[in-house]
Each structure stands twice: as structure tokens, then as C-alpha cells.
Design an enzyme around this catalytic site. Structure first.
Site, PDB file in Angstrom:
ATOM      1  N   ASP A   1      28.470 -40.653   0.253  1.00  0.00           N
ATOM      2  CA  ASP A   1      27.129 -40.261  -0.126  1.00  0.00           C
ATOM      3  C   ASP A   1      27.138 -38.722  -0.198  1.00  0.00           C
ATOM      4  O   ASP A   1      28.097 -38.061   0.206  1.00  0.00           O
ATOM      5  CB  ASP A   1      26.091 -40.791   0.865  1.00  0.00           C
TER       6      ASP A   1
HETATM    7  C1  GLC Z   1      21.484 -39.302  -2.073  1.00  0.00           C
HETATM    8  C2  GLC Z   1      21.301 -40.736  -1.698  1.00  0.00           C
HETATM    9  C3  GLC Z   1      22.095 -41.683  -2.537  1.00  0.00           C
HETATM   10  C4  GLC Z   1      22.165 -41.179  -3.961  1.00  0.00           C
HETATM   11  C5  GLC Z   1      22.942 -39.872  -3.944  1.00  0.00           C
HETATM   12  C6  GLC Z   1      23.071 -39.254  -5.347  1.00  0.00           C
HETATM   13  O1  GLC Z   1      21.498 -38.458  -0.987  1.00  0.00           O
HETATM   14  O2  GLC Z   1      21.492 -41.082  -0.346  1.00  0.00           O
HETATM   15  O3  GLC Z   1      21.457 -42.967  -2.452  1.00  0.00           O
HETATM   16  O4  GLC Z   1      22.814 -42.128  -4.784  1.00  0.00           O
HETATM   17  O5  GLC Z   1      22.372 -38.923  -3.064  1.00  0.00           O
HETATM   18  O6  GLC Z   1      21.821 -38.894  -5.819  1.00  0.00           O
END
Ligand code: GLC
Length: 748
Positions: free
Chosen positions: A292
Site C-alpha cells: 500500500d
Molecule cells: C491508499 C489506499 C489504497 C489505495 C492506494 C493508492 O493509501 O490505502 O487503498 O489503493 O493508496 O491510491
């Protein structure tokens, strides 16, 4: 002899020459047309061939993802130092960057472009929690395929969805993004979304690589506070939080995303047990895992890694293949391998998984996006129609005392009141992709589209979503007093749910409850519409208001879909995918709870309950009313006893006993009466959404497979244990209509 000798010599020479010539030409074609660029070659051969050609720096490059593109990345792309970008939008932009990779880098490995296409790209559908409320996986799959069509036409190859975190705590803002509290329901929607995004052929240029997230147990955040610790036993992990991911992997998802939370002491982005032992060794998942955003770097504040080099080592050894915007891999992996702290085969494995998905997605064959195809695709009529259908089916009729609903289209006058009545932006909900507020049909407009020309429609905002001012009450009261009916549209703004938007209270924000109570004093019949990203504790509303329609955050067709239900053009069929608590004091509250040694008994004090409120939810999992009524009869269970590896067939007759067509979600629950570990008092193991004309009766059939009876036992084996199972069929987890039982009699 001599002549023959010469012939032999020259003959051999000619053979050598032919071999050499063919090797050279192969060699040349090998350079001109290497195996990895040959689509006729098997993907595994292409992966191996490409890997052998890559330098260590180029391999590590594939493991790095950056958000948005700036000129400084041009050099990195040219040097083969980037594998992916996210948040680069528009085919013109993705093509421009892709051209650098394909025309200027040494090995011409295409980039993969990712974006959060959670419930739509430009045609924004209801939030995923609302999609789950449709209990219609086919419709949700269709919506996902539409999202893929729109997103790929804008240059996107990969979506960071579906989010399949089980959530039992509505304080957690991200409950809006998933499919609720039940592992079985969430598993059905996980697979449906993967099929919708990825289609039948992932190499089709109009399909998106799916990404199951957040792996795993992110929804168990203590206190419902986002990013907080998840303390989950191995057994609960396997019986509750892992099943929707397994279902998505079995549906062929190309990627997973790790998570921000720790899982009982080990952060999800450094957890080899979940990322390798379960995901790869047990489930044989061969796609790749992306972290993430910055979650590898966060191993340091977790107190799990001493510094960025240590974080890089922990994450890549655990099984995180790509670093999303953490800049940890790009800064540390090369030296760690050179110092012998990470074997290069660990890098090779990670890169192979990434290349495998790029090959499967057909990126080597169609790396570019045709320009201008998107103009005719975005928000086209068919897409909006599907969005409207999803809105209709997601709405949950929570109460309809005296059949106040549906309304007549020629009603004399209507007072439409509330901060979400003439609102567009908030109806998009959280994670609204490239949704645009102006695309949204507001509720007041949907109503005006529906009523007769003679109907007077008055409007007053009444108050804001979240402030203390009651200045607008008088205007609202005035129109409420003169109208035949009040439609009160209240709830949360879009940014009150979603990431980093947990709430400590679940009441209607601001002075909205005061507004409802003020309107109530006028005595005008009132219908309350609730727009929200999460369950809310609306006990007073349930007690005093005759009709309540839960609308979630419905997306671009909100106004039309809601008006279809309000005026009876569609009979509401939504059912709750998550329990509604009476108050936050009950949280966590979910239907598939354990019985305890002192199950709650209303009139027996020394049992598991509260002294100040009933222990049951305000509205239970699976609940939803209809404009018609349904009768259940003739429950059949066959066989009544069988071996642990056999199927059980259940059937029930359902009749529409009302005067209008309607859809019923027939729900099948089981209760394993006792086991080597305690078992939930009930578990959803099947559902069928059926449409019945007035007076029509249908037989609904279910198959209970051994897989549906199995669980992780005392020794952590996934088994079906002998014993008695209750079967419950009904309209919700609480409104059971018929029960029966069957016996599993050992291994046969
Ligand atoms: C965020 C989220 C994730 C998302 C990623 C890209 O922090 O936790 O769900 O896909 O960043 O935007």
C-alpha cells in the site's frame, strides 16, 4: 578413396557451415525477435527469457511504482528503473510515458498504469457497501466491466480494487469501500468484481488487472480507527478475514495489495506468514503483491524495521513485490543484493511475478491506448442505465409503516428538505475515481423528473450536513406545514467515510437529527432518506418516523434510482450487508457471533446483554423491507444425514403474497451446533435473489457443499466435523422463516 575423403571433408564443412549460419540467424533473430517479444511463445518462457536479459538494476526497476509523472522520472523510465505509475490519467499522458519505455529503454518493457477504480471510473456507481446491498453479483460484475471499459479507454491497465476487507466496526471509514461483515457475501462479491474487471481474457485491451486489498485484516483496526492495530487470532484470520481474498485469488485476480495495519505484532507489509506461507505456498497465487502507499517505509514507525534498508529486506523477503511510492526498494535493494544480504533469486521471483502479469495483461502486445475512443464511452446511455439499476437494487427499505411508500406520482405537493436533497458532490461517495459532481442527478431532480406536472415540489435545505446552525429550520418548517408529504434527505458527506475518515460517533452529523425532530412536530407524514458510507445509529428516527429508505452514496444516477423506488417504478429489494448498531456502545456487533456460555436471555439477568439497551442490532444483517410480501413453505433437506464429503440439498418454496411484483433475497444460514472450537450461532452459506409476480410461487434450491461446512478446527486443520447442523432459511439473519437440520456422520 581420396575422392571420397575430399567429399567427406567438404560435406562435413558444409554441415558445419549450415549449422553456424542457422545459429547466427537464430542469434540475430534472437536479438531482433527475442522469445520474450514473441506472443506465440508461452508466457513462462517469455518471463524466463526476459529475466535472463535483465541487469539487477533493471530487475529492481520493475519493483518500483511512482505516483503521477514528472520530467525527472523520464530518465528513470529510460533507464528501465520504473515498473509502474499510478494516478497518471488520460491516454495521451500514459501513451507519452509508455513511448519513453518502449522507444528509449534497453529492453522495452511496458509500464503498467494503476488507478483506484473502486466503484466506477467516470460513470460512478453506488459505493461498494451499497453494491453489496444489492445481493446481485451479476449486476455488480457488469458494473465492474463497464468501469474497466471506461478506465482502459483512458490509459489505465490496473485497478486497486476490489477492496474485500471484512468490516465489523462502522466507526472505520473504510467500511464504505468493502462488502460488509460476512465472509461468504464478501467472497461472492470479491469474485464477481474480479470477473467484471478482468473479463474472460485478461489480455483483452478493455479489461483491468484486479487487485484484492488490503491483505489482510485491515478492517479489524482497534477502535475503528484507521491504520490502527489489528489483533486477530490465526483462527479468526482464516475463518473470517481471509476467505474473500481466497475467493478473489480463485477467480484469477492478477494482484493483491498489502496493508498498513499490523496483524497481531507483525505488519501486513512485512508478514511472510500471510504473504508467502498462506498466499503463495497454500493458495499457489502466482501474481504479484504491491505494497500500500508507503507501507514498506512504514515498517519503521511500526517499530518493525530499524531503517529503510531493513524495511526493504523485511518486505521483499516477506513477499511484497512492488513498492508503491515508498522509494524504499529503489534506494536499498541494489546494495542489499550486492552485500549478499538478499539473495538475487528473491528479486528474480518478485520480478517474474510482475512480468508474468504484464504478459498476461497483453501489455507487450498492446502497450498503447487508442486516443479518443473514451469520448463515446464515458457516461454513455448504457452505462448510466446500469448505474441506475444498481442504485435501485442497492436501496434498503428500513421501515414503511402504514405503507406510506410508494408515493403517487400525482401527489398534490411534496416538501423536499435536507442538506443532501439538492446535492451532487456528496452522492459520489468516497473513492469516486474520475467522477464529476456535475454528472450526478441530485435527488430533488430525480423527484421532479418523476412527478406529474400538477404536483407542487417545494425545497428547503434546512441545515448543512455538519454544522450547528439551525437558521434554515424556519423555511423548512414552512414548506413542511403546507405540503402533503415531507421527504427529508439527510446523512453523511462523501468525505466522512473512506480512508482516514473514521468517526467516533455514528449519529447523523451536525443538527440533522434536530431538523428531523422539528419537522416531526408539524405532523406532516414524513419519509427519511439516509445517505451514508456506513451504518448510523438512528434509533430515534426508527422509533418515530414512519418510512425510512437507506440510499448509501448512490453515485451519478442517485436521483433517478431513488425516485424509481420512491414512486414505485421499482420495488426495493436491497438487504443490509452489515448490521446497524443501536449505539456505538454495542460495537463490534455482527450477526455471525458466538453463543457464549451465557447467551443473552431477555428476562434472565445473568446472561450476556446490557442493562441499558437491548443487545440486538437496530437493523440486522440481511434485513430489508419490500412493497409486497413473501411467504415461505415446504423446506426440504436431503439427505438428512450423510458423510462429511457429501453435498446437502436444500429447497424452499417462496410465494409473492402481495399485489405487486417484487424481488426477495432468500437467505440460507447454518449453525454448527458444536465443534472442536466454538462456532458462530449462524453463518450465511447461500442466497438467491428471485423476482416474483403477485401470487407467483417459485422453488429455490441450494447446495451445501463440504467446503461450506468446513472451518479451521482446534488443530488449525480445515475440516468438516461430524455433528448436527441447523438449517435456517429466511428474509434476514433475524427473520428466519423455516428451520430444519441434518447430520454429518463422519468421513464417508
Ligand atoms: C491508499 C489506499 C489504497 C489505495 C492506494 C493508492 O493509501 O490505502 O487503498 O489503493 O493508496 O491510491
Amino acid at each position: 578413396m581420396k575422392r571420397k575423403g575430399y567429399l567427406d571433408f567438404f560435406g562435413k564443412l558444409a554441415v558445419i557451415f549450415i549449422i553456424l549460419a542457422s545459429l547466427t540467424s537464430m542469434g540475430q533473430s534472437n536479438i531482433k525477435n527475442p522469445i520474450y517479444l514473441n506472443p506465440d511463445q508461452p508466457i513462462e518462457k517469455r518471463v524466463k527469457d526476459l529475466l535472463t536479459r535483465m541487469t539487477l538494476e533493471e530487475k529492481i526497476g520493475q519493483m518500483c511504482q511512482f505516483s503521477v509523472f514528472t520530467e525527472k522520472y523520464g530518465k528513470l523510465v529510460k533507464g528501465g528503473k520504473v515498473g509502474s505509475f499510478l494516478n497518471v490519467l488520460g491516454a495521451e499522458n500514459t501513451n507519452k510515458i509508455q513511448r519513453i519505455a518502449l522507444e528509449q529503454s534497453r529492453l522495452k518493457i511496458p509500464l503498467i498504469f494503476g488507478f483506484d477504480v473502486i466503484h466506477g471510473y467516470r460513470t460512478i456507481f453506488p459505493i461498494p457497501l451499497a453494491e453489496a446491498a444489492t445481493w446481485n453479483p451479476q449486476l455488480v460484475e457488469k458494473a465492474a466491466s463497464i468501469s474497466a471499459l471506461e478506465a482502459t479507454s483512458a490509459g489505465i491497465d490496473w485497478t486497486f480494487a476490489p477492496m474485500v476487507d471484512i468490516a465489523r466496526d462502522p466507526r472505520w471509514g473504510r467500511i464504505a469501500e468493502g462488502f460488509g461483515e460476512d465472509p461468504y457475501l464478501a467472497s461472492v462479491f470479491s469474485a464477481a468484481k474480479v470477473r467484471g474487471f478482468q473479463g474472460k481474457e485478461l489480455s483483452n485491451p478493455f479489461t483491468l488487472v484486479a487487485c484484492l486489498k488490503h491483505f489482510v485484516a485491515y478492517g479489524a483496526a482497534e477502535g475503528g480507527r484507521d491504520y490502527n492495530t489489528s489483533e486477530v487470532s490465526e483462527r479468526t484470520l482464516r475463518n473470517v478475514y481471509l476467505p474473500p481474498f481466497k475467493a478473489g485469488v480463485e477467480a484469477g485476480a492478477g494482484t493483491l495489495m498489502s496493508a498498513f495495519n499490523e496483524i497481531s505484532g507483525i505488519p501486513a507489509s512485512g508478514n511472510r506468514h500471510t504473504l508467502t506461507e498462506i498466499l503463495r505456498d497454500e493458495w499457489k497465487f502466482d501474481g504479484f503483491v504491491v505494497s500500500d502507499w508507503g507501507s514498506i517505509a512504514e515498517l519503521i514507525p511500526h517499530g518493525f524495521a530499524e531503517d529503510s534498508a531493513h524495511a526493504a529486506k523485511e518486505a521483499v523477503i516477506a513477499g511484497v513485490d512492488m513498492d508503491m511510492e515508498g522509494r524504499i526498494y529503489i534506494s536499498n535493494l541494489l546494495q542489499l543484493v550486492k552485500d549478499g544480504k538478499i539473495p538475487e533469486e528473491v528479486i528474480d521471483k518478485a520480478v517474474s511475478r510482475i512480468l508474468r502479469i504484464k504478459f498476461r495483461a497483453g501489455l507487450f502486445e498492446h502497450p498503447y491506448t487508442k486516443i479518443d475512443q473514451s469520448k463515446s464511452i464515458m457516461l454513455c446511455k448504457e452505462h448510466l442505465q446500469t448505474a441506475r439499476e444498481e442504485v435501485r437494487e442497492s436501496l434498503v427499505l428500513l421501515k414503511n409503516e402504514g405503507n406510506l411508500l410508494p408515493l403517487r406520482k400525482d401527489i398534490k405537493s411534496l416538501a423536499v428538505i435536507g442538506p443532501l436533497a439538492d446535492n451532487q458532490a456528496d452522492l459520489l461517495g468516497t473513492w469516486a475515481g474520475r467522477g464529476v459532481a456535475e454528472d450526478v442527478v441530485p435527488i430533488i431532480k430525480g423527484i421532479r423528473n418523476k412527478v406529474s406536472g400538477a404536483t407542487k415540489v417545494y425545497y428547503a435545505k434546512g441545515c448543512n450536513i455538519d454544522d450547528t446552525s439551525t437558521n434554515g429550520f424556519d423555511e423548512a418548517l414552512n414548506i413542511a406545514r403546507k405540503a402533503a408529504m415531507v421527504l427529508l434527505v439527510v446523512g453523511e458527506s462523501a468525505d466522512m467515510s473512506g480512508e482516514a475518515h473514521s468517526r467516533a460517533f455514528l449519529d447523523l452529523p451536525g443538527v440533522q437529527k434536530d431538523l428531523i425532530q422539528a419537522i416531526y412536530t408539524t405532523g406532516t407524514p414524513t419519509i427519511v432518506l439516509i445517505l451514508t458510507g456506513r451504518p448510523l445509529s438512528i434509533s430515534w428516527v426508527k422509533k418515530n418516523i414512519k418510512a425510512i429508505l437507506l440510499c448509501w452514496h448512490p453515485g451519478v444516477q442517485g436521483g433517478n434510482g431513488i425516485a424509481d423506488v420512491l414512486f414505485g417504478d421499482y420495488n426495493p429489494s436491497g438487504r443490509l450487508p452489515v448490521s446497524f448498531p443501536r449505539t456505538i456502545g454495542q460495537i463490534p456487533i455482527y450477526y455471525n457471533h458466538k453463543n457464549t456460555g451465557r447467551p443473552p436471555k431477555e428476562n434472565i439477568r445473568w446472561t450476556s446483554k446490557y442493562i441499558d439497551i437491548p443487545w440486538t442490532p437496530l437493523f440486522p444483517f440481511g434485513y430489508g423491507e419490500s412493497y409486497t410480501s413473501f411467504e415461505y413453505s415446504n423446506l426440504q433437506i436431503k439427505p438428512k444425514e450423510t458423510g462429511s464429503n457429501k453435498e446437502i440439498r436444500v429447497s424452499v418454496d417462496v410465494k409473492n403474497t402481495g399485489d405487486r411484483r417484487g424481488e426477495e433475497v432468500v437467505q440460507l444460514y447454518i449453525h454448527d451446533l458444536f465443534g472442536s472450537v466454538t462456532r458462530p450461532v449462524k453463518e450465511l452459506k447461500g442466497f438467491k435473489k428471485i423476482s416474483l409476480k403477485p401470487g407467483e410461487k417459485k422453488t429455490v434450491n441450494f447446495i451445501i457443499t463440504p467446503e461450506k461446512l468446513a472451518f479451521y478446527d482446534r488443530n488449525m486443520n480445515f475440516v468438516v466435523e461430524p455433528g448436527t447442523f441447523d438449517v435456517m432459511v429466511g428474509k434476514s439473519s433475524e427473520n428466519i422463516q423455516l428451520t430444519g437440520s441434518f447430520e454429518i456422520i463422519g468421513d464417508q
